[in-house]
Design an enzyme around this catalytic site. Structure first.
Site, mmCIF file in Angstrom:
data_model
loop_
_atom_site.group_PDB
_atom_site.id
_atom_site.type_symbol
_atom_site.label_atom_id
_atom_site.label_comp_id
_atom_site.label_asym_id
_atom_site.label_seq_id
_atom_site.Cartn_x
_atom_site.Cartn_y
_atom_site.Cartn_z
ATOM 1 C CG ASP A 173 31.892 42.032 48.816
ATOM 2 O OD1 ASP A 173 31.838 41.069 48.022
ATOM 3 O OD2 ASP A 173 31.909 41.889 50.041
ATOM 4 C CG HIS A 174 34.717 39.313 43.892
ATOM 5 N ND1 HIS A 174 35.438 39.128 45.035
ATOM 6 C CD2 HIS A 174 34.466 38.076 43.413
ATOM 7 C CE1 HIS A 174 35.596 37.827 45.229
ATOM 8 N NE2 HIS A 174 35.027 37.154 44.251
ATOM 9 C CG HIS A 236 33.280 37.878 49.731
ATOM 10 N ND1 HIS A 236 33.341 39.095 49.103
ATOM 11 C CD2 HIS A 236 34.495 37.305 49.535
ATOM 12 C CE1 HIS A 236 34.550 39.255 48.564
ATOM 13 N NE2 HIS A 236 35.271 38.185 48.818
HETATM 14 C C1 BG6 Z 1 38.403 36.702 47.760
HETATM 15 C C2 BG6 Z 1 39.174 36.082 48.886
HETATM 16 O O1 BG6 Z 1 37.855 37.931 48.160
HETATM 17 O O2 BG6 Z 1 37.361 35.822 47.357
HETATM 18 C C3 BG6 Z 1 39.725 34.733 48.475
HETATM 19 O O3 BG6 Z 1 40.239 36.951 49.264
HETATM 20 C C4 BG6 Z 1 38.633 33.850 47.950
HETATM 21 O O4 BG6 Z 1 40.391 34.108 49.565
HETATM 22 C C5 BG6 Z 1 37.813 34.562 46.878
HETATM 23 O O5 BG6 Z 1 39.227 32.696 47.388
HETATM 24 C C6 BG6 Z 1 36.608 33.755 46.482
HETATM 25 O O6 BG6 Z 1 35.986 34.360 45.378
HETATM 26 P P1 BG6 Z 1 35.155 33.509 44.320
HETATM 27 O O7 BG6 Z 1 34.612 34.534 43.386
HETATM 28 O O8 BG6 Z 1 36.129 32.577 43.680
HETATM 29 O O9 BG6 Z 1 34.104 32.794 45.095
#
Ligand code: BG6
Length: 483
Positions: A173-174, A236
């Site tokens: 989960d990044h 997230h």
């Molecule tokens: C991803 C989603 O996991 O996270 C995207 O699939 C979203 O829809 C993105 O735009 C948002 O990530 P960050 O790091 O740009 O906040």
């Protein structure tokens, strides 16, 4: 400190994620000296190409998505010599013996990044095993979406468990790789100041907002089957909620942290229908061609999928009973901003009288952009006018506090990939966590599907549907401004 030598195989090595995040991230770790020179990155995908074609693809991706200045001094060329490529058929025999021959190194860490559709996870795992690559030292990295409901997540977990131990599986989960998300734990558990107040006795409510300015872009087909709940909230926002709400783990180790997160998810109350707001963005009136409305963007005129979701939930445990958690996320909003705000209760009694004014302390943890922490503190308005109270921010922007050279910017993906190589699962989701998150999510989605709920339209570049504001106003509260 360089990590140990490794072989990293990227299935889906020519895909979007590899080009945007994985390859540029590895390059940055190479430039910083963390990726050893004898590490190998093996792209594996369906396309017919040679190693030098893959190196060219990687070079282009790095130039486009974040190589920066180091591209000029020959470092890129050296990095490219670490790259290799194998044409592979995930569902057939092609390429597997070649791959096996390339990762046969005895004393090296072996990691396999499944940057492919989840429907291929089982095929890849099975072939890794039948070609002798699924031994106990192998690590696999899997991306979200991890299932689309509880049943599919359980099935995925069961498939992977046939070939790998939980200790070998790294579910990404990044958001957990973001610098400030880890800082959240440092702030909570590294300071005496906050923890005694971190409960329903002192906290009025908590807000978590992840706002984006982008629309669904070219991902309409995927997104329309997911919506904000599956795309952002189940993973997230849920992870952020866990880190805010969990009990202090005994130590900062993978299972100690993940056990505490799991308890939070399991304690989440079901969400009442009238505590849910769903929306779909309208076209940008100034540029409707470039920024069409949601339904046009996903090419589904009758879509009922939400590009905005706000909800109120509770955690049924001793610490948080009675404290609402408000979650909000959406696309095509007025600013890109991710923020967690802990809004404290009013002081029990104002010694200055109500006419002096009264302000609540708010601790805001800003994840992006301009990472930092702000604490709203009440002071006397300066001047001769008697005792009037105003709210001023005690502001700590990390960039200001640490100076321009104080903190190296490490993208979430590069941090997480290095954690895989180091064998540290703290920032990865365990199988039971993912399932528990779906167990909470499923009835909410089933509920609105059964009710035939249609998302409310909302203005492009606004703060979401008006009903989202009402969700708060009904409780005599306000969303924090999205800035
Ligand atoms: C991803 C989603 O996991 O996270 C995207 O699939 C979203 O829809 C993105 O735009 C948002 O990530 P960050 O790091 O740009 O906040």
């Amino acid at each position: 400190i360089p990590v140990d030598p490794f072989d990293l195989v990227i299935f889906g090595g020519t895909g979007d994620l590899a080009r945007r995040k994985i390859l540029p991230g590895l390059f940055r770790r190479y430039c910083s000296g963390q990726m050893p020179e004898n590490a190998r990155i093996i792209g594996a995908a369906r396309s017919d190409m040679e190693a030098h074609d893959y190196a060219a693809l990687a070079a282009e991706a790095i130039q486009e998505f974040g190589g920066g200045k180091a591209c000029e001094d020959g470092t890129l060329e050296k990095f490219l010599t670490c790259l290799d490529y194998v044409t592979i058929d995930a569902r057939g025999d092609r390429g597997w013996s070649e791959l096996q021959a390339r990762v046969a190194g005895k004393d090296r860490i072996e990691a396999f990044y499944f940057s492919v559709a989840p429907s291929l996870f089982g095929d890849l795992a099975e072939r890794l095993q039948s070609h002798g690559m699924a031994d106990s030292k192998a690590r696999i990295v899997v991306e979200k979406p991890f299932g689309r409901d509880l049943a599919s997540a359980q099935a995925l977990n069961a498939t992977l468990a046939k070939y790998f131990d939980e200790k070998q599986i790294y579910r990404i989960d990044h958001y957990l790789g973001k610098e400030t998300v880890q800082n959240l734990m440092a702030v909570r558990f590294g300071n005496m100041l906050f923890e005694p107040l971190w409960n329903s006795q002192f906290v009025d409510h908590i807000q978590i907002t992840v706002a984006e300015t982008v629309g669904v872009g070219g991902r309409g087909e995927y997104y329309d089957k997911s919506g904000a709940m599956r795309d952002m909230v189940q993973n997230h926002l849920m992870q952020l909620l866990c880190l805010i709400a969990m009990e202090p783990p005994a130590r900062f180790s993978p299972d100690a942290v993940r056990d505490e997160k799991l308890k939070v998810i399991r304690a989440l109350d079901p969400v009442e229908p009238h505590h849910i707001v769903r929306g779909q963005y309208d076209a940008d009136p100034d540029d409707p061609d470039a920024m069409p409305d949601y339904r046009t963007a996903v090419d589904n005129p009758r879509s009922k999928t939400e590009s905005f979701l706000a909800l109120k939930t509770h955690i049924a445990n001793w610490r948080w009973a009675g404290t609402p958690f408000y979650l909000r996320t959406g696309k095509r909003l007025c600013a890109r901003s991710s923020e967690i705000s802990i809004v404290f209760k009013d002081t029990p009694h104002s010694i200055f009288g109500e006419e002096a004014g009264r302000h609540r302390n708010v601790l805001s943890i800003r994840l992006q952009p301009n990472e930092g922490i702000t604490l709203g503190v009440t002071i006397k308005e300066p001047g001769p006018g008697g005792m009037r109270l105003i709210d001023v921010p005690l502001d700590m922007s990390f960039a200001d506090a640490l100076g321009p050279d104080g903190a190296e910017h490490v993208d979430a993906y590069e941090r997480l990939i290095m954690d895989v190589i180091r064998g540290n699962q703290t920032l990865f989701m365990r199988g039971d966590e993912v399932e528990a998150a779906w167990a909470w999510t499923d009835p909410i989605i089933e509920g609105w599907t059964k009710r035939g709920d249609v998302p409310k339209p909302y203005d492009s570049h606004g703060a979401g549907p008006d009903t989202s504001t009402q969700l708060m106003r009904r409780d005599d509260r306000e969303w924090r401004e999205i800035t």
